[in-house]
Design a protein around this motif. Structure first.
Motif, PDB file in Angstrom:
ATOM      1  N   ARG A  36       7.328   0.356  -2.426  1.00 34.25           N
ATOM      2  CA  ARG A  36       8.641  -0.178  -2.802  1.00 34.25           C
ATOM      3  C   ARG A  36       9.755   0.471  -1.989  1.00 34.25           C
ATOM      4  O   ARG A  36      10.729  -0.186  -1.605  1.00 34.25           O
ATOM      5  CB  ARG A  36       8.870   0.026  -4.304  1.00 34.25           C
ATOM      6  CG  ARG A  36       8.002  -0.868  -5.157  1.00 34.25           C
ATOM      7  CD  ARG A  36       8.342  -0.755  -6.630  1.00 34.25           C
ATOM      8  NE  ARG A  36       7.430  -1.554  -7.414  1.00 34.25           N
ATOM      9  CZ  ARG A  36       6.612  -1.060  -8.349  1.00 34.25           C
ATOM     10  NH1 ARG A  36       6.620   0.217  -8.625  1.00 34.25           N
ATOM     11  NH2 ARG A  36       5.801  -1.858  -9.021  1.00 34.25           N
ATOM     12  N   GLU A  37       9.620   1.775  -1.716  1.00 31.66           N
ATOM     13  CA  GLU A  37      10.617   2.457  -0.892  1.00 31.66           C
ATOM     14  C   GLU A  37      10.597   1.928   0.542  1.00 31.66           C
ATOM     15  O   GLU A  37      11.655   1.752   1.157  1.00 31.66           O
ATOM     16  CB  GLU A  37      10.368   3.962  -0.909  1.00 31.66           C
ATOM     17  CG  GLU A  37      10.701   4.619  -2.234  1.00 31.66           C
ATOM     18  CD  GLU A  37      10.312   6.080  -2.282  1.00 31.66           C
ATOM     19  OE1 GLU A  37       9.753   6.585  -1.288  1.00 31.66           O
ATOM     20  OE2 GLU A  37      10.562   6.716  -3.318  1.00 31.66           O
ATOM     21  N   ALA A  38       9.405   1.670   1.064  1.00 29.33           N
ATOM     22  CA  ALA A  38       9.296   1.125   2.419  1.00 29.33           C
ATOM     23  C   ALA A  38       9.915  -0.262   2.484  1.00 29.33           C
ATOM     24  O   ALA A  38      10.587  -0.612   3.475  1.00 29.33           O
ATOM     25  CB  ALA A  38       7.832   1.084   2.857  1.00 29.33           C
ATOM     26  N   ALA A  40      12.333  -1.318   0.630  1.00 28.42           N
ATOM     27  CA  ALA A  40      13.783  -1.137   0.548  1.00 28.42           C
ATOM     28  C   ALA A  40      14.366  -0.745   1.911  1.00 28.42           C
ATOM     29  O   ALA A  40      15.464  -1.183   2.270  1.00 28.42           O
ATOM     30  CB  ALA A  40      14.119  -0.073  -0.496  1.00 28.42           C
ATOM     31  N   LYS A  41      13.632   0.059   2.680  1.00 25.42           N
ATOM     32  CA  LYS A  41      14.104   0.465   4.003  1.00 25.42           C
ATOM     33  C   LYS A  41      14.014  -0.682   5.001  1.00 25.42           C
ATOM     34  O   LYS A  41      14.832  -0.791   5.894  1.00 25.42           O
ATOM     35  CB  LYS A  41      13.294   1.654   4.516  1.00 25.42           C
ATOM     36  CG  LYS A  41      13.580   2.927   3.776  1.00 25.42           C
ATOM     37  CD  LYS A  41      12.725   4.054   4.296  1.00 25.42           C
ATOM     38  CE  LYS A  41      12.938   5.317   3.481  1.00 25.42           C
ATOM     39  NZ  LYS A  41      12.021   6.394   3.872  1.00 25.42           N
ATOM     40  N   GLY A  42      12.962  -1.508   4.866  1.00 25.84           N
ATOM     41  CA  GLY A  42      12.849  -2.681   5.723  1.00 25.84           C
ATOM     42  C   GLY A  42      12.062  -2.475   6.999  1.00 25.84           C
ATOM     43  O   GLY A  42      12.070  -3.343   7.863  1.00 25.84           O
ATOM     44  N   ASP A  43      11.377  -1.357   7.154  1.00 27.90           N
ATOM     45  CA  ASP A  43      10.563  -1.098   8.347  1.00 27.90           C
ATOM     46  C   ASP A  43       9.230  -1.843   8.213  1.00 27.90           C
ATOM     47  O   ASP A  43       8.377  -1.475   7.415  1.00 27.90           O
ATOM     48  CB  ASP A  43      10.328   0.406   8.498  1.00 27.90           C
ATOM     49  CG  ASP A  43       9.550   0.733   9.760  1.00 27.90           C
ATOM     50  OD1 ASP A  43       9.448  -0.146  10.631  1.00 27.90           O
ATOM     51  OD2 ASP A  43       9.056   1.866   9.864  1.00 27.90           O
ATOM     52  N   ALA A  46       5.831   0.108   8.800  1.00 28.36           N
ATOM     53  CA  ALA A  46       5.559   1.035   7.693  1.00 28.36           C
ATOM     54  C   ALA A  46       5.158   0.268   6.437  1.00 28.36           C
ATOM     55  O   ALA A  46       4.277   0.704   5.686  1.00 28.36           O
ATOM     56  CB  ALA A  46       6.780   1.902   7.417  1.00 28.36           C
ATOM     57  N   ILE A  47       5.790  -0.870   6.239  1.00 31.19           N
ATOM     58  CA  ILE A  47       5.468  -1.690   5.062  1.00 31.19           C
ATOM     59  C   ILE A  47       4.031  -2.170   5.137  1.00 31.19           C
ATOM     60  O   ILE A  47       3.289  -2.091   4.152  1.00 31.19           O
ATOM     61  CB  ILE A  47       6.437  -2.893   4.952  1.00 31.19           C
ATOM     62  CG1 ILE A  47       7.838  -2.412   4.587  1.00 31.19           C
ATOM     63  CG2 ILE A  47       5.946  -3.899   3.932  1.00 31.19           C
ATOM     64  CD1 ILE A  47       8.895  -3.486   4.652  1.00 31.19           C
ATOM     65  N   GLN A  50       1.593   0.759   4.527  1.00 29.23           N
ATOM     66  CA  GLN A  50       1.607   1.194   3.121  1.00 29.23           C
ATOM     67  C   GLN A  50       1.010   0.119   2.225  1.00 29.23           C
ATOM     68  O   GLN A  50       0.365   0.434   1.221  1.00 29.23           O
ATOM     69  CB  GLN A  50       3.035   1.525   2.687  1.00 29.23           C
ATOM     70  CG  GLN A  50       3.124   2.148   1.318  1.00 29.23           C
ATOM     71  CD  GLN A  50       2.338   3.429   1.206  1.00 29.23           C
ATOM     72  OE1 GLN A  50       2.357   4.269   2.104  1.00 29.23           O
ATOM     73  NE2 GLN A  50       1.624   3.602   0.112  1.00 29.23           N
ATOM     74  N   LYS A  90      13.113 -10.513   8.614  1.00 29.52           N
ATOM     75  CA  LYS A  90      13.317  -9.799   9.872  1.00 29.52           C
ATOM     76  C   LYS A  90      13.223 -10.740  11.089  1.00 29.52           C
ATOM     77  O   LYS A  90      13.919 -10.565  12.060  1.00 29.52           O
ATOM     78  CB  LYS A  90      12.273  -8.680  10.037  1.00 29.52           C
ATOM     79  CG  LYS A  90      12.522  -7.511   9.129  1.00 29.52           C
ATOM     80  CD  LYS A  90      13.758  -6.764   9.546  1.00 29.52           C
ATOM     81  CE  LYS A  90      14.004  -5.589   8.639  1.00 29.52           C
ATOM     82  NZ  LYS A  90      15.215  -4.863   8.934  1.00 29.52           N
TER      83      LYS A  90
END
Length: 92
Positions: A36-38, A40-43, A46-47, A50, A90
């Motif tokens: 969820r943090e990834a 939120a960052k939008g990378d 990384a998403i 993860q 994106k």
């Protein structure tokens, strides 16, 4: 408190199983939080990485009996939709 030998043994077994289940559930929750943090960052890279780890953790938790299969499927479906939405956002 248990008095019989068999009920004492059962209490010990329950403590061990509870600790294992708690560790597995904690691993799943942590993985979900990182995803969820990834998101939120939008990378996107990384998403995706993860997401693979989270799906793996969910599947393992089903095998170990920590989560019900349908619950894990629901998590995976909703997370996949969020991952896809970020990827589409994106590129657009």
């Amino acid at each position: 408190m248990a008095n019989h030998v068999s009920s004492l043994k059962r209490a010990r077994q329950t403590e061990r199983k509870t600790a294992v289940n708690r560790a597995n559930k904690s691993r799943v929750r942590g993985s979900l939080r990182l995803l969820r943090e990834a998101i939120a960052k939008g990378d996107v890279t990384a998403i995706n990485e993860q997401f693979k780890q989270t799906v793996s953790a969910l599947d393992k938790s089903v095998q170990k009996g920590v989560l019900h299969g349908n619950t894990a499927s629901r998590y995976k479906s909703r997370l996949a939709a969020r991952v896809k939405a970020v990827a589409v956002k994106k590129t657009a």
